[in-house]
Design an enzyme around this catalytic site. Sequence first.
Site, PDB file in Angstrom:
ATOM      1  CB  CYS A 496      15.237  17.543  -0.488  1.00  0.00           C
ATOM      2  SG  CYS A 496      16.199  19.051  -0.466  1.00  0.00           S
ATOM      3  CG  ASN A 497      16.488  19.649   4.988  1.00  0.00           C
ATOM      4  OD1 ASN A 497      15.707  19.894   4.074  1.00  0.00           O
ATOM      5  ND2 ASN A 497      16.731  20.493   5.960  1.00  0.00           N
TER       6      ASN A 497
END
Length: 537
Positions: A496-497
């Site tokens: 999800c960076n």
Amino acid sequence: MQFHNYVGSEGDDSSPSDYDWNTDDELEVFGIPPSDPTISSQESCEDSVGESSASCSSAKHSKLIHLFVGMGFSRETVIKAIDENGRDNEEDIMEALLTLTAEKPLTVEKDEALSVLVNMGYPFEEALTAIDKCGPKAHISELADFISASQLEKGLHSPQESPNNKHDASDYTHEKPCQPSGEYYLHTSKKVKLGLGIFNEASQVISRKFPREVANKPYFYFENVALAPKGVWKTISRFLYEIEPEYVDSKYFCAATRKRGYIHNLPTHNRSPLLPIPPLTIQEAFPTTKKWWPSWDRRTKLNCLLTRVAPGPVTERIRKLLEKFGDEPPLHVQENVLVEIRKWNLVWVGKNKLAPLEPDEYEMLLGFPRDHTRGGGVTRTERYKSLGNAFQVNTVAYHLSVLKGRFPNGINVLSLFSGIGGAEVALHRLGMMLKNVVSVEIAEVNRNIIRSWWEQTNQRGNLIEVEDVQKVSSNELSQWITKFGGFDLIIGGSPCNNISGSNRVSRHGLEGEQSSLFYEYFRIVEAVMEIQRDELL
DNA sequence: AATAGTCGGATTTTTAGG
DNA sequence: CCTAAAAATCCGACTATT
């Protein structure tokens, strides 16, 4: 726009924020002598090797204990269950454990009511709604009536009329592709998603149409942050067979918020939560903090557990600020402090003293066994990072619980972006036998954690650890599929960076450097579907 | 219109261990 | 005194919700 399902007209009075147990709880729990719900559920793992108790000496015995303790039961309960059922029949022991934990009086009325209702066969979400509506002190019969009434009112055709029958109609046959028409309908129980909860009664019965290929083996389960930039979930849905995400906030399963979206092709009937139900408020999860908790901090839930925690100086600064005032700081000071507290997710551990959560408290809230991420050269910082990226086990297990009856002989799992093994832990805690697990995880510390857990829980299956998801070829997939007879479940949450709101530097969306690995997830699901379809023909 | 909350990253400073 | 690792300190935007 993809959040259209939030807009459920009158979500207001069912909004979770007005659980009014605050005042009740404080009074009650203060009145109750030292009985800590948290300790009873944690003590178990501590000295499981110390076999000093005279009666139990055989290796089988201790292995059994270890096995069930690993599923989250207390050591004491496990021993009792084994004593009553002998050590040969694991299923009987499991049943006994579920009964014991359900019967065990919990310290808080709400948890007790919840547990009883669930044990009676009512859907978890409806039980929660009922307690929400009728208040935690309502009698069980009153709650049951409420649920029945609301089921009638909604004209629910679901097979819940006889709550004691947990396993009646299965929603579809998993082995056979039911209708030759190629059309497939999955009926979600009405209160799925909306407002990032699953218990909003404004929602209606939803029928989702599945393309035929996903109505078949294998099941897949995808997870990512709910609050992604616009369009991200729409894109993800488009790739994952146009299935609408199910948005769930883990605050319904533990004492911390965790807003996530899930896309899957699992049935949704007859879901059941892991037992015992974890503490659902900060006060229940951390009883010792009540002594220091000021009345003007009205939080009952923690914010999302992130990958980083507050540095020491932050809390020290607040302490010095508060010490300038007496017991009741001025309003504007309170508000400023509250902003910091919420931002850093702090709890009260002393007079005017705040602290971030410890790694083992992360583990507890997220549903992992204590010390799951401890040892083996894993640093404190790494533990926070790995835990902050992990599943909330109870939430995922709730979704996966429908698989339990379908794979009595064990399950083959392809776990992508495994992290610290939230999926594996969830399946294990559901009491499912893990036959073959291919676990793909890039970080060495995480692979070590999973391997270590696998050994500690005496898994009899086969764990294959793979490093790089991009190097998983369809050739390799074919070999595994041939060897194992196919994967039953593909599960994972892609990075999800570049999607997370916390990222100030590179929130580039689904096409970002790490988050674009979602397409690897899709690629592999597609490949497995393709291979296994051919094999079946 | 205002508020609250978010599976984080890059860099500098401090500490731990020889 | 040196190096490696860990902790501290910078860093806003985006959007659901009120």
